[in-house]
Design a protein around this motif. Structure first.
Motif, PDB file in Angstrom:
ATOM      1  N   ALA A  55       4.576 -22.593 -23.093  1.00 15.57           N
ATOM      2  CA  ALA A  55       5.933 -23.031 -22.760  1.00 15.57           C
ATOM      3  C   ALA A  55       6.961 -21.955 -23.077  1.00 15.57           C
ATOM      4  CB  ALA A  55       6.268 -24.305 -23.531  1.00 15.57           C
ATOM      5  N   VAL A  56       7.967 -21.883 -22.246  1.00 15.21           N
ATOM      6  CA  VAL A  56       9.092 -20.985 -22.500  1.00 15.21           C
ATOM      7  C   VAL A  56       9.912 -21.555 -23.656  1.00 15.21           C
ATOM      8  CG1 VAL A  56      11.198 -20.024 -21.542  1.00 15.21           C
ATOM      9  CG2 VAL A  56       9.179 -20.307 -20.092  1.00 15.21           C
ATOM     10  N   PRO A  57      10.187 -20.784 -24.687  1.00 13.14           N
ATOM     11  CA  PRO A  57      10.932 -21.316 -25.828  1.00 13.14           C
ATOM     12  C   PRO A  57      12.406 -21.510 -25.506  1.00 13.14           C
ATOM     13  CG  PRO A  57      10.575 -18.971 -26.125  1.00 13.14           C
ATOM     14  CD  PRO A  57       9.806 -19.362 -24.892  1.00 13.14           C
ATOM     15  N   ILE A  58      13.014 -22.455 -26.162  1.00  7.53           N
ATOM     16  CA  ILE A  58      14.471 -22.607 -26.100  1.00  7.53           C
ATOM     17  C   ILE A  58      15.015 -21.674 -27.170  1.00  7.53           C
ATOM     18  CG2 ILE A  58      16.400 -24.234 -26.259  1.00  7.53           C
ATOM     19  CD1 ILE A  58      14.390 -26.484 -25.687  1.00  7.53           C
ATOM     20  N   ALA A  59      15.307 -20.455 -26.753  1.00 11.27           N
ATOM     21  CA  ALA A  59      15.597 -19.401 -27.721  1.00 11.27           C
ATOM     22  C   ALA A  59      16.767 -18.544 -27.273  1.00 11.27           C
ATOM     23  CB  ALA A  59      14.355 -18.522 -27.931  1.00 11.27           C
ATOM     24  N   VAL A  60      17.392 -17.875 -28.234  1.00 11.73           N
ATOM     25  CA  VAL A  60      18.540 -17.023 -27.950  1.00 11.73           C
ATOM     26  C   VAL A  60      18.142 -15.884 -27.028  1.00 11.73           C
ATOM     27  CG1 VAL A  60      20.255 -15.481 -28.975  1.00 11.73           C
ATOM     28  CG2 VAL A  60      19.656 -17.615 -30.133  1.00 11.73           C
ATOM     29  N   GLU A  61      16.951 -15.320 -27.219  1.00 10.83           N
ATOM     30  CA  GLU A  61      16.537 -14.197 -26.379  1.00 10.83           C
ATOM     31  C   GLU A  61      16.401 -14.604 -24.918  1.00 10.83           C
ATOM     32  OE1 GLU A  61      12.734 -12.657 -27.417  1.00 10.83           O
ATOM     33  OE2 GLU A  61      11.896 -14.630 -27.905  1.00 10.83           O
ATOM     34  N   VAL A  62      16.046 -15.860 -24.664  1.00  7.06           N
ATOM     35  CA  VAL A  62      15.998 -16.339 -23.282  1.00  7.06           C
ATOM     36  C   VAL A  62      17.410 -16.400 -22.718  1.00  7.06           C
ATOM     37  CG1 VAL A  62      15.375 -18.279 -21.786  1.00  7.06           C
ATOM     38  CG2 VAL A  62      13.886 -17.641 -23.681  1.00  7.06           C
ATOM     39  N   ALA A  63      18.354 -16.904 -23.505  1.00  6.57           N
ATOM     40  CA  ALA A  63      19.742 -17.002 -23.054  1.00  6.57           C
ATOM     41  C   ALA A  63      20.347 -15.630 -22.793  1.00  6.57           C
ATOM     42  CB  ALA A  63      20.571 -17.757 -24.089  1.00  6.57           C
ATOM     43  N   LEU A  64      19.919 -14.633 -23.548  1.00 10.58           N
ATOM     44  CA  LEU A  64      20.447 -13.276 -23.368  1.00 10.58           C
ATOM     45  C   LEU A  64      19.721 -12.500 -22.273  1.00 10.58           C
ATOM     46  CD1 LEU A  64      20.935 -12.232 -27.103  1.00 10.58           C
ATOM     47  CD2 LEU A  64      22.723 -12.775 -25.445  1.00 10.58           C
ATOM     48  N   GLY A  65      18.695 -13.112 -21.688  1.00 10.66           N
ATOM     49  CA  GLY A  65      17.945 -12.417 -20.661  1.00 10.66           C
ATOM     50  C   GLY A  65      17.007 -11.378 -21.217  1.00 10.66           C
ATOM     51  N   GLU A  84      18.277 -10.227 -37.866  1.00 12.78           N
ATOM     52  CA  GLU A  84      18.193  -9.908 -36.439  1.00 12.78           C
ATOM     53  C   GLU A  84      18.533 -11.122 -35.579  1.00 12.78           C
ATOM     54  OE1 GLU A  84      14.979  -8.252 -33.122  1.00 12.78           O
ATOM     55  OE2 GLU A  84      14.464  -8.272 -35.253  1.00 12.78           O
ATOM     56  N   GLU A  85      18.074 -12.297 -35.998  1.00  9.38           N
ATOM     57  CA  GLU A  85      18.385 -13.520 -35.255  1.00  9.38           C
ATOM     58  C   GLU A  85      19.873 -13.840 -35.324  1.00  9.38           C
ATOM     59  OE1 GLU A  85      14.294 -16.162 -35.614  1.00  9.38           O
ATOM     60  OE2 GLU A  85      15.553 -15.933 -37.403  1.00  9.38           O
ATOM     61  N   ILE A  86      20.472 -13.614 -36.470  1.00  4.81           N
ATOM     62  CA  ILE A  86      21.918 -13.839 -36.601  1.00  4.81           C
ATOM     63  C   ILE A  86      22.688 -12.882 -35.695  1.00  4.81           C
ATOM     64  CG2 ILE A  86      23.872 -13.685 -38.195  1.00  4.81           C
ATOM     65  CD1 ILE A  86      22.004 -14.621 -40.423  1.00  4.81           C
ATOM     66  N   GLN A  87      22.232 -11.650 -35.632  1.00  2.48           N
ATOM     67  CA  GLN A  87      22.885 -10.672 -34.751  1.00  2.48           C
ATOM     68  C   GLN A  87      22.765 -11.101 -33.284  1.00  2.48           C
ATOM     69  OE1 GLN A  87      21.243  -6.726 -34.934  1.00  2.48           O
ATOM     70  NE2 GLN A  87      23.052  -5.785 -34.012  1.00  2.48           N
ATOM     71  N   GLN A  88      21.603 -11.613 -32.884  1.00  2.31           N
ATOM     72  CA  GLN A  88      21.430 -12.099 -31.525  1.00  2.31           C
ATOM     73  C   GLN A  88      22.381 -13.254 -31.226  1.00  2.31           C
ATOM     74  OE1 GLN A  88      17.163 -12.972 -31.299  1.00  2.31           O
ATOM     75  NE2 GLN A  88      16.980 -11.385 -29.728  1.00  2.31           N
ATOM     76  N   MET A  89      22.539 -14.167 -32.196  1.00  2.02           N
ATOM     77  CA  MET A  89      23.457 -15.291 -32.000  1.00  2.02           C
ATOM     78  C   MET A  89      24.885 -14.794 -31.847  1.00  2.02           C
ATOM     79  SD  MET A  89      22.150 -18.527 -34.290  1.00  2.02           S
ATOM     80  CE  MET A  89      21.752 -17.655 -35.802  1.00  2.02           C
ATOM     81  N   GLU A  90      25.256 -13.777 -32.605  1.00  2.00           N
ATOM     82  CA  GLU A  90      26.603 -13.212 -32.487  1.00  2.00           C
ATOM     83  C   GLU A  90      26.838 -12.636 -31.090  1.00  2.00           C
ATOM     84  OE1 GLU A  90      26.550 -10.509 -35.836  1.00  2.00           O
ATOM     85  OE2 GLU A  90      28.028 -11.759 -36.889  1.00  2.00           O
ATOM     86  N   GLY A 119      29.002 -21.541 -32.554  1.00  2.00           N
ATOM     87  CA  GLY A 119      29.854 -21.024 -33.617  1.00  2.00           C
ATOM     88  C   GLY A 119      29.596 -21.718 -34.944  1.00  2.00           C
ATOM     89  N   CYS A 120      29.364 -23.037 -34.899  1.00  2.00           N
ATOM     90  CA  CYS A 120      29.068 -23.783 -36.134  1.00  2.00           C
ATOM     91  C   CYS A 120      27.741 -23.336 -36.729  1.00  2.00           C
ATOM     92  CB  CYS A 120      29.033 -25.275 -35.837  1.00  2.00           C
ATOM     93  SG  CYS A 120      30.631 -25.998 -35.386  1.00  2.00           S
ATOM     94  N   VAL A 121      26.737 -23.134 -35.865  1.00  2.00           N
ATOM     95  CA  VAL A 121      25.432 -22.678 -36.344  1.00  2.00           C
ATOM     96  C   VAL A 121      25.550 -21.279 -36.944  1.00  2.00           C
ATOM     97  CG1 VAL A 121      23.067 -22.098 -35.675  1.00  2.00           C
ATOM     98  CG2 VAL A 121      24.199 -24.087 -34.656  1.00  2.00           C
ATOM     99  N   LEU A 122      26.287 -20.417 -36.265  1.00  2.00           N
ATOM    100  CA  LEU A 122      26.460 -19.045 -36.723  1.00  2.00           C
ATOM    101  C   LEU A 122      27.160 -19.011 -38.078  1.00  2.00           C
ATOM    102  CD1 LEU A 122      25.941 -16.144 -35.892  1.00  2.00           C
ATOM    103  CD2 LEU A 122      28.105 -16.172 -34.646  1.00  2.00           C
ATOM    104  N   GLN A 123      28.169 -19.842 -38.238  1.00  2.00           N
ATOM    105  CA  GLN A 123      28.887 -19.894 -39.508  1.00  2.00           C
ATOM    106  C   GLN A 123      27.957 -20.348 -40.640  1.00  2.00           C
ATOM    107  OE1 GLN A 123      32.188 -22.595 -39.530  1.00  2.00           O
ATOM    108  NE2 GLN A 123      33.064 -21.736 -41.405  1.00  2.00           N
ATOM    109  N   ALA A 124      27.146 -21.390 -40.374  1.00  2.00           N
ATOM    110  CA  ALA A 124      26.226 -21.882 -41.389  1.00  2.00           C
ATOM    111  C   ALA A 124      25.159 -20.839 -41.718  1.00  2.00           C
ATOM    112  CB  ALA A 124      25.569 -23.179 -40.912  1.00  2.00           C
ATOM    113  N   ALA A 125      24.686 -20.119 -40.702  1.00  2.00           N
ATOM    114  CA  ALA A 125      23.671 -19.083 -40.930  1.00  2.00           C
ATOM    115  C   ALA A 125      24.224 -17.955 -41.783  1.00  2.00           C
ATOM    116  CB  ALA A 125      23.170 -18.549 -39.591  1.00  2.00           C
ATOM    117  N   LYS A 126      25.466 -17.544 -41.519  1.00  2.00           N
ATOM    118  CA  LYS A 126      26.093 -16.495 -42.321  1.00  2.00           C
ATOM    119  C   LYS A 126      26.337 -16.969 -43.748  1.00  2.00           C
ATOM    120  CE  LYS A 126      28.406 -13.982 -38.571  1.00  2.00           C
ATOM    121  NZ  LYS A 126      29.717 -13.567 -38.032  1.00  2.00           N
TER     122      LYS A 126
END
Length: 433
Positions: free
Chosen positions: A292-302, A413-419, A391-398
């Motif tokens: 299965a294709v993951p629901i992931a930030v890298e998919v959203a970024l292409g 690295e994942e936080i940077q991708q979310m940014e 933005g809420c997820v990013l704030q909590a991760a930071k």
């Protein structure tokens, strides 16, 4: 399609008042919205009711999508209703009948053992409360006999069984399981829990594989499932087989004790499976977890790499490959290697988003659940909501990173991708304005 009387019975099954029950002629979309709201209210108190309401929402949403796709008017709604789910399913009469069969089977087994002759001889001479106490004592003294009775009625007499193929949302609807017999690990576990509770056998679920699989264990020390010093649990997906805790730990790579999960965690796990099933249907990829294709930030970024998976099995079978390139096309006619994909605002994507939303509400402190919801909002092109949620997820991760949490949810690295994605969405909103 769900009839208004079926909706009434679905609510009656929960044995609680529903002052805002939709009228029988309410459009399917309104029924789905109502069921969604009732699901969240019931999630903490009644597992079976929650699963029926989730099934009702899924069926009503499917009907609404069908009407929308076919362009049918309100005058056609009445003719389409009533074809999914019988009254006995929504009212839980079917489960009540199964419980009665289990009781008869149990007492037949105990009679063969010479256990209940005295109890049956005085049954008509004592009050119901005394009979209930006697029944409870018998169940706690002979739990394996009740398990055998449930297994015989469910799996041998009525043919309840595991799902025929992985990733079918129908197998996760409790109503469909009651009607057709095929069920996912979660839905069969819920059915088993409901029957056991009605028969005075207290059980609780243990979530495995992140909520994709469940076994059941006694809820208190009054019921003992053990032999030769080894404790056992029930596997509803394997026809009620008893597995030792050691076997479960080895099979599912569990470290430490088997711990029960709450209603919210179990429902969140089932919603995760439902979300993934709809997501894979929206994407067009195989539903098996390893493909299965993951629901992931890298998919959203292409940035997700092209997928090439051999889907055939057997040495003599010619391999078939699944290839998808996950980038949003700049031009309609742009060529790509494989299939170029971006999800449309279709039925399956909407249902995946609805499941992710409920999951995020059930698990408010789970940042992965919140991130998946934000990403599905993004894939659905609901950019403003996606930007806020991300933005809420990013704030909590930071915040986790700043507090030097021992095991943070995301690495740097994942936080940077979310940014990067968060900034991309902001730019999209700015250009749209």
């Amino acid at each position: 399609m769900v009839a208004g009387t079926d909706i009434d019975r679905a609510c009656a099954a929960a044995k609680s008042q529903q002052p805002d029950l939709p009228s029988p002629d309410a459009p399917p979309g309104a029924v789905a919205d109502w069921a969604s709201a009732q699901f969240l209210e019931a999630a903490r108190s009644n597992l079976t009711k929650s699963c029926l309401l989730l099934a009702l929402e899924e069926e009503a949403a499917a009907q609404a999508a069908y009407l929308e796709a076919e362009g049918l008017g309100p005058e056609s709604v009445a003719a389409l209703r009533g074809s999914v789910g019988s009254a006995s399913t929504w009212s839980l009469e079917r489960i009540s009948a199964l419980a009665e069969e289990c009781t008869v089977t149990l007492y037949a087994k105990l009679h063969d053992l010479g256990v209940v002759d005295t109890v049956l001889s005085v049954a008509k001479q004592v009050p119901d409360s005394t009979l209930l106490t006697l029944h409870t004592d018998l169940v706690r003294s002979y739990p394996t006999q009740l398990i055998l009775a449930i297994n015989h009625v469910l799996y041998e007499r009525h043919g309840y069984r595991r799902q025929r193929r992985h990733g079918d949302p129908l197998d996760m609807r409790l109503s469909n399981v009651l009607e057709n017999g095929n069920g996912s690990p979660g839905s069969l576990a819920v059915l088993y829990l409901e029957l056991a509770a009605r028969l005075s056998l207290p059980l609780e679920p243990v979530a495995l594989e992140g909520g994709r699989y469940y076994v059941l264990q006694p809820a208190d020390d009054s019921v003992v499932l053990s032999a030769a010093g080894e404790r056992f649990v029930i596997d509803p997906y394997s026809e009620g087989m008893l597995l030792s805790e050691t076997e479960v730990k080895e099979l599912f790579e569990v470290e430490g004790e088997l711990r029960p999960c709450s209603n919210e965690v179990m429902l969140a796990g089932m919603l995760g499976v439902l979300r993934d099933s709809h997501w894979c249907a929206a994407v067009g990829c195989p539903p098996e977890p390893i493909w299965a294709v993951p629901i992931a930030v890298e998919v959203a970024l292409g940035e997700y790499r092209d997928v090439e998976v051999e889907t055939s099995s057997g040495e003599d079978t010619e391999g078939e490959y699944f290839r998808v390139r996950f980038t949003e096309p700049d031009n309609v006619g742009q060529e790509s290697r494989g299939q170029q994909w971006w999800p449309a605002q279709g039925y399956n994507l909407r249902r995946a988003l609805a499941a992710a939303h409920k999951r995020s509400l059930l698990l408010p402190s789970d940042l992965n659940a919140q991130l998946e919801y934000a990403l599905l909002l993004y894939f659905g092109k609901r950019y403003e909501e996606a930007w806020t949620e991300l933005g809420c997820v990013l704030q909590a991760a930071k915040s986790e990173a700043a507090q030097r949490v021992a095991v943070p949810t995301f690495d740097p690295e994942e936080i940077q991708q979310m940014e990067v994605l968060w900034e991309k969405i902001r730019l999209q909103l700015a250009f749209a304005a």
